[in-house]
Design an enzyme around this catalytic site. Structure first.
Site, PDB file in Angstrom:
ATOM      1  N   ARG A  88      42.127  49.061  33.637  1.00  0.00           N
ATOM      2  CA  ARG A  88      43.477  48.881  33.220  1.00  0.00           C
ATOM      3  C   ARG A  88      43.529  48.025  31.973  1.00  0.00           C
ATOM      4  O   ARG A  88      42.650  46.997  31.776  1.00  0.00           O
ATOM      5  CB  ARG A  88      43.905  47.642  34.334  1.00  0.00           C
ATOM      6  N   THR A 120      48.500  46.142  27.974  1.00  0.00           N
ATOM      7  CA  THR A 120      49.681  46.805  28.528  1.00  0.00           C
ATOM      8  C   THR A 120      49.802  47.061  29.960  1.00  0.00           C
ATOM      9  O   THR A 120      50.704  47.548  30.614  1.00  0.00           O
ATOM     10  CB  THR A 120      49.729  48.310  27.968  1.00  0.00           C
ATOM     11  N   ASP A 137      39.844  38.767  39.973  1.00  0.00           N
ATOM     12  CA  ASP A 137      39.284  40.066  39.296  1.00  0.00           C
ATOM     13  C   ASP A 137      37.960  40.571  40.283  1.00  0.00           C
ATOM     14  O   ASP A 137      36.870  39.945  40.592  1.00  0.00           O
ATOM     15  CB  ASP A 137      38.804  40.030  38.208  1.00  0.00           C
ATOM     16  N   ASP A 166      34.847  42.196  38.840  1.00  0.00           N
ATOM     17  CA  ASP A 166      33.917  41.128  38.382  1.00  0.00           C
ATOM     18  C   ASP A 166      33.242  40.137  39.425  1.00  0.00           C
ATOM     19  O   ASP A 166      32.161  39.869  39.552  1.00  0.00           O
ATOM     20  CB  ASP A 166      34.706  39.885  37.409  1.00  0.00           C
TER      21      ASP A 166
END
Ligand code: PRP
Ligand code: URA
Length: 208
Positions: free
Chosen positions: A103, A107, A199, A202
């Site tokens: 991603r 944006t 995340d 991660d």
């Protein structure tokens, strides 16, 4: 199509471990795979089986066998990889494809970078994996890609989902079933799911 929240105590317990920001990488990976395994039980309940005959120590009886080409597993890189092992424990004959989409952080649009699918993927029920369904951009991109490659039977499995992401899949791909461990509240101003778990890539790979 259906949106199924797999609201099981074992799953909710393990998900709480994943949400905890102090959970270490090893524990995170273990619990993610365990949840994926538990969800697979539900997500595969309509798999086709072939009738067979089996001889027990007592007598012959009817049996049921999964078709060889029953299942394909396609993780969306990277975080989907964290669910593969748990599913393979239950469906070891599954073949595995990979779709690389990340991603764009500004944006929030999906950016494609890699794909490799088994030749016979179109003959299989495909479990498409990504622990996080946020805007839905990555999942819709991956579903588009699978359909362009002839796949007609797709189940999307994720851990936590924002209502926005669910709506996007429902709108673009109403034929796809979605299995979710927990439907969360929404997206924050950075496009992260809240309460979420941060995340996921991660946290699986220890990259931040
Ligand atoms: C995360 C996650 C999904 C995507 C979800 O991946 O694993 O693929 O974001 O967001 P969306 O629904 O808004 O598309 P990320 O882009 O962080 O890539 P990574 O797995 O390589 O870290
Ligand atoms: N990707 C993640 O890993 N987490 C989120 O909350 C949203 C997208």
């Amino acid at each position: 199509m259906a949106v199924i929240e797999v609201n099981h105590p074992l799953i909710q317990h393990k998900l709480t471990i994943l949400r905890d920001k102090t959970t270490d990488t090893k524990t995170f990976r273990e619990n993610l795979n365990e949840i994926a395994k538990l969800m697979t039980y539900e997500a595969t309940k309509n798999l086709k089986v072939e009738e067979s005959t089996v001889e027990t120590p007592i007598m012959k009886t009817r049996g049921y066998t999964l078709q060889d080409k029953a299942v394909g597993i396609v993780p969306i890189l990277r975080a989907g990889l964290g669910m593969v092992e748990g599913i393979l424990d239950l469906v070891p004959t599954a073949k595995i494809g990979h779709i690389g989409v990340y991603r764009n952080e500004e944006t929030l649009e999906p950016v494609y970078y890699y794909c490799k699918l088994p030749e016979d993927i179109a003959e299989r029920k495909v479990l498409l994996l990504d622990p996080m369904l946020a805007t839905g951009g990555s999942a819709v991109y991956a579903i588009d890609y699978l359909k362009e490659n002839g796949v007609t039977d797709i189940v999307f499995m994720c851990l936590v989902a924002a209502p926005e992401g669910i709506a996007k899949i429902l709108n673009k791909h109403p034929d796809v079933d979605i299995y979710i461990a927990k439907i969360d509240q929404g997206l924050d101003s950075n496009g992260y799911i809240y309460p979420g778990l941060g995340d996921c890539g991660d946290r699986i790979f220890g990259t931040k």
